[in-house]
Design a protein around this motif. Structure first.
Motif, PDB file in Angstrom:
ATOM      1  N   LEU A 434      -4.008 -22.918  61.570  1.00  0.00           N
ATOM      2  CA  LEU A 434      -2.641 -22.488  61.871  1.00  0.00           C
ATOM      3  C   LEU A 434      -2.359 -21.244  61.041  1.00  0.00           C
ATOM      4  N   GLN A 435      -1.966 -20.151  61.710  1.00  0.00           N
ATOM      5  CA  GLN A 435      -1.716 -18.923  60.958  1.00  0.00           C
ATOM      6  C   GLN A 435      -0.586 -18.123  61.586  1.00  0.00           C
ATOM      7  N   PRO A 436       0.171 -17.389  60.755  1.00  0.00           N
ATOM      8  CA  PRO A 436       1.260 -16.556  61.271  1.00  0.00           C
ATOM      9  C   PRO A 436       0.706 -15.347  62.019  1.00  0.00           C
ATOM     10  N   LEU A 437       1.474 -14.872  62.986  1.00  0.00           N
ATOM     11  CA  LEU A 437       1.146 -13.630  63.685  1.00  0.00           C
ATOM     12  C   LEU A 437       2.219 -12.606  63.387  1.00  0.00           C
ATOM     13  N   LYS A 441       6.307 -15.680  65.086  1.00  0.00           N
ATOM     14  CA  LYS A 441       5.266 -16.131  66.012  1.00  0.00           C
ATOM     15  C   LYS A 441       4.113 -16.699  65.190  1.00  0.00           C
ATOM     16  N   VAL A 442       3.555 -17.821  65.676  1.00  0.00           N
ATOM     17  CA  VAL A 442       2.491 -18.516  64.950  1.00  0.00           C
ATOM     18  C   VAL A 442       1.370 -18.848  65.934  1.00  0.00           C
ATOM     19  N   LEU A 443       0.127 -18.833  65.456  1.00  0.00           N
ATOM     20  CA  LEU A 443      -1.040 -19.153  66.269  1.00  0.00           C
ATOM     21  C   LEU A 443      -1.668 -20.447  65.781  1.00  0.00           C
ATOM     22  N   LEU A 444      -1.864 -21.396  66.691  1.00  0.00           N
ATOM     23  CA  LEU A 444      -2.599 -22.626  66.401  1.00  0.00           C
ATOM     24  C   LEU A 444      -3.897 -22.595  67.197  1.00  0.00           C
ATOM     25  N   LEU A 529       6.562 -23.539  55.965  1.00  0.00           N
ATOM     26  CA  LEU A 529       5.884 -22.393  55.356  1.00  0.00           C
ATOM     27  C   LEU A 529       5.008 -21.634  56.350  1.00  0.00           C
ATOM     28  N   SER A 530       5.048 -22.013  57.631  1.00  0.00           N
ATOM     29  CA  SER A 530       4.088 -21.487  58.607  1.00  0.00           C
ATOM     30  C   SER A 530       4.267 -20.003  58.913  1.00  0.00           C
ATOM     31  N   SER A 531       5.405 -19.416  58.596  1.00  0.00           N
ATOM     32  CA  SER A 531       5.619 -17.991  58.881  1.00  0.00           C
ATOM     33  C   SER A 531       4.958 -17.088  57.850  1.00  0.00           C
ATOM     34  N   ALA A 532       4.501 -17.655  56.722  1.00  0.00           N
ATOM     35  CA  ALA A 532       3.926 -16.822  55.656  1.00  0.00           C
ATOM     36  C   ALA A 532       2.617 -17.364  55.106  1.00  0.00           C
TER      37      ALA A 532
END
Length: 645
Positions: A434-437, A441-444, A529-532
């Motif tokens: 899982l990482q921020p774009l 927006k986030v990518l799984l 915390l997924s946005s950073a």
């Protein structure tokens, strides 16, 4: 202090739920003011009136029924979405029964209309006959429905192979049918109106599931109940404040007291909503303790397998009386009983040997739907209307040509059939990340044995960004389409890309099951915390017990990460109330719970990452959209990457 700060951060979940409620109310209002003539399926009088009026319409052609079916299918889909998207606490048993009853009635009426339209078409078979064969052949195709129909007008015993137009789709019929006054129909629907509806989680079921929760889950649910018990106190305090200001008689103090009362009511509403959201999220992680029922050897367990590519309705029909032109008029005999099915083999057969010799199985060739991916050879199942089950008996000689996407098999008797695949073919996952774009927006990324799926998450929407099968990228019609949560999950499942465990999946997949309370807290705090920050799969998660989870984490502020930062992961272990950075890394030889040097234990993931996070990363996480946080959490709850990897 850490828990209090986390509580403030987690207010984004009830805020997001309140926005969803507003969206649902706005959608209802837009439909109300649209005035396009379509009924609101959730309003019983409107949908009942629609059904009654359509029943009265007669002599509709197949093309007209197909056109009307688009509205009917949208009404059915709307009702299904209401049942799945509305929180169980907001659905009464009466509403659930009403919606499911309307769905069944619409499904039955739609199939009845297709049967009537087929009869009308077959009455004109003689006028539509092919010049070469003398028999009638017709294909009517739409995005949701395809009709293949063949009428045996010549009854030539040598004409036993029926292939529709230039396709390989068709039948191989025995001599007894080739000389009979019959028609063959293949009605392929991209939807499934045959399998029984799954029960909706009404409020009563919610209580039953709560009784089965483990100790950790009960503790989290107790926190929600504690919030509910505080409900009556705030209004009483508000009433007391209002009484005091009335006695004082100061207008300014009355205004202040009124503002305090409204603030208390708003705080109470948010607290109650937060408790409801927490309980709903816990339900998504609950494993059912027992299988729903025992199945016989030839019955299909719909918790283990899933139909893909829609339903193929295969029928042998009695050819109705044909239209005859007489003195400028067209005369036709209309049978009172309507369209009749031809019994094959006959119900009165006594000797089974005679049945096998004189009434052999019928060979059928079907085309697999282009939007569906089978990762294993599909199995064929037939619908048993008497037992109300999909079954695999009475089917033989199954051959699947994967390149041509054609499947050939023999059936003892015709009826609805479907192609099924193991619902857990992609489980357990091999890895996930899982990482921020970009902004909000986030990518799984979920990697399975057969495929790698990349999912983009933006606000309350989800999109399949890419599907890789091995080293090849496969183009899917779903790619690039933003959808809401339920619609997205349904679309991926129907395409054969099921990475969404159900409450029964643990019976069919060997997993490292984590306690629901631990898993829930991890997903909620990861989403915050997924946005950073980026997260990833760790092999050590398999070696720790059900009370703890282990995963990788690193700061991720820009989309283009330096190569040196790609390996700059920290290993975190989290038990729900304690987080720590481990001394080991992903390449260590043995697992150890030893704390990394110069780090401390913390009660939350948020405060754990604060030890090594930059101020910019923390600021970005604190100002992330509540909708995005909620959507990321929802997708993590739906995929359950910590238990199913």
């Amino acid at each position: 202090m850490e828990l209090e700060e986390l509580t403030l951060l987690e207010l984004c979940f009830p805020y997001a739920e309140r926005l969803k409620q507003e969206d649902r109310a706005l959608a209802q209002w837009k439909h109300y003011i649209q005035c396009d003539g379509s009924p609101d399926p959730s309003v019983a009088p409107e949908i009942n009136t629609f059904i009654s009026l359509w029943k009265e319409e007669t002599n509709e052609t197949f093309e007209e029924v197909i056109e009307k079916s688009k509205l009917v299918l949208s009404l059915i889909e709307t009702l299904k979405l209401v049942l799945r998207e509305t929180p169980p606490s907001d659905l009464s048993e009466k509403n659930v029964a009403q919606y499911q009853g309307s769905i069944l009635e619409l499904q039955e009426l739609l199939q009845l209309k297709f049967n009537i339209a087929t009869e009308i078409l077959l009455r004109h078979a003689s006028t539509l006959a092919d010049l070469d064969s003398g028999n009638m052949e017709k294909i009517i195709q739409d995005e949701n429905v395809t009709l293949y129909v063949w009428a045996n007008l010549k009854k030539n015993p040598r004409y036993r192979t029926i292939k529709f137009s230039d396709t390989q789709i068709g039948f191989e019929i025995p001599r007894v049918l080739a000389t009979s006054d019959i028609a063959l129909r293949l009605l392929h629907t991209c939807y499934d109106h045959v399998s029984p509806l799954r029960p909706a989680p009404a409020a009563s079921q919610e209580k039953a599931l709560e009784e089965e929760q483990d100790v950790g889950t009960a503790e989290a649910a107790g926190q929600a109940q504690e919030a509910l018990e505080e409900a009556p106190q705030l209004p009483n305090n508000a009433d007391t404040s209002e009484t005091r200001t009335q006695e004082a008689g100061d207008p300014q103090e009355e205004a202040i007291a009124l503002e305090d009362s409204e603030a208390q009511k708003s705080e109470l509403g948010l607290k109650l909503l937060s408790a409801a959201v927490l309980e709903a999220q816990l339900l998504l992680l609950e494993n059912v303790l027992e299988k729903p029922m025992l199945f016989e050897d030839n019955e299909v367990d719909l918790c283990q397998f899933m139909p893909l590519g829609g339903i193929y309705h295969l029928d042998i029909l009695e050819l109705p009386p044909q239209c005859r032109p007489i003195r400028g008029w067209v005369m036709v005999q209309i049978l009172k009983e309507g369209l009749q099915k031809h019994s094959y083999p006959p119900d009165t057969m006594e000797d089974s040997n005679d049945a096998e010799n004189n009434f052999p199985p019928i060979e059928v060739t079907l085309k697999v739907h282009q939007n569906v991916i089978f990762f294993e050879d599909p199995m064929v199942a037939r619908w048993d209307a008497e037992d109300q089950h999909w079954k695999t008996d009475g089917i033989s000689n199954v051959v699947y040509a994967s390149k041509q996407k054609l499947i050939t098999f023999s059936l003892d008797t015709l009826g609805p059939v479907t192609l099924i695949q193991d619902a857990h073919v992609h489980m357990p996952y091999q890895s996930w990340e899982l990482q921020p774009l970009d902004e909000d927006k986030v990518l799984l990324t979920v990697t399975t044995v057969f495929a790698e799926m990349q999912i983009h998450i933006k606000e309350e929407l989800f999109m399949l960004a890419a599907v890789k099968l091995g080293n090849k990228e496969r183009v899917s019609l779903l790619e690039g389409k933003w959808m809401t949560h339920i619609s997205f999950i349904t679309a991926l499942k129907e395409a054969g890309l099921n990475i969404f465990p159900s409450n029964y999946s643990h019976f069919y997949v060997i997993i490292n099951n984590k306690f629901a309370s631990v898993e829930l807290k991890a997903y909620r705090q990861m989403a915050l915390l997924s946005s950073a920050f980026a997260y990833g799969w760790s092999k050590w998660n398999l070696l720790c017990d059900s009370h703890r989870v282990v995963f990788k984490v690193r700061e991720h502020l820009s989309r283009e990460v330096e190569p040196t930062q790609l390996s700059n992961w920290s290993l975190l272990m989290f038990s729900g109330d304690r987080a720590q950075v481990l001394r080991i890394n992903e390449h260590s030889d043995t697992f150890s719970e030893a704390l990394k040097e110069n780090t401390e234990f913390h009660s939350t993931l948020y405060h754990m990452v604060k030890e090594f996070a930059s101020p910019a990363a923390l600021d970005k996480a604190q100002h992330c959209s509540p909708r995005l946080v909620d959507s990321v959490c929802t997708m993590l709850l739906s995929t359950r990457v910590l238990s199913y990897s």
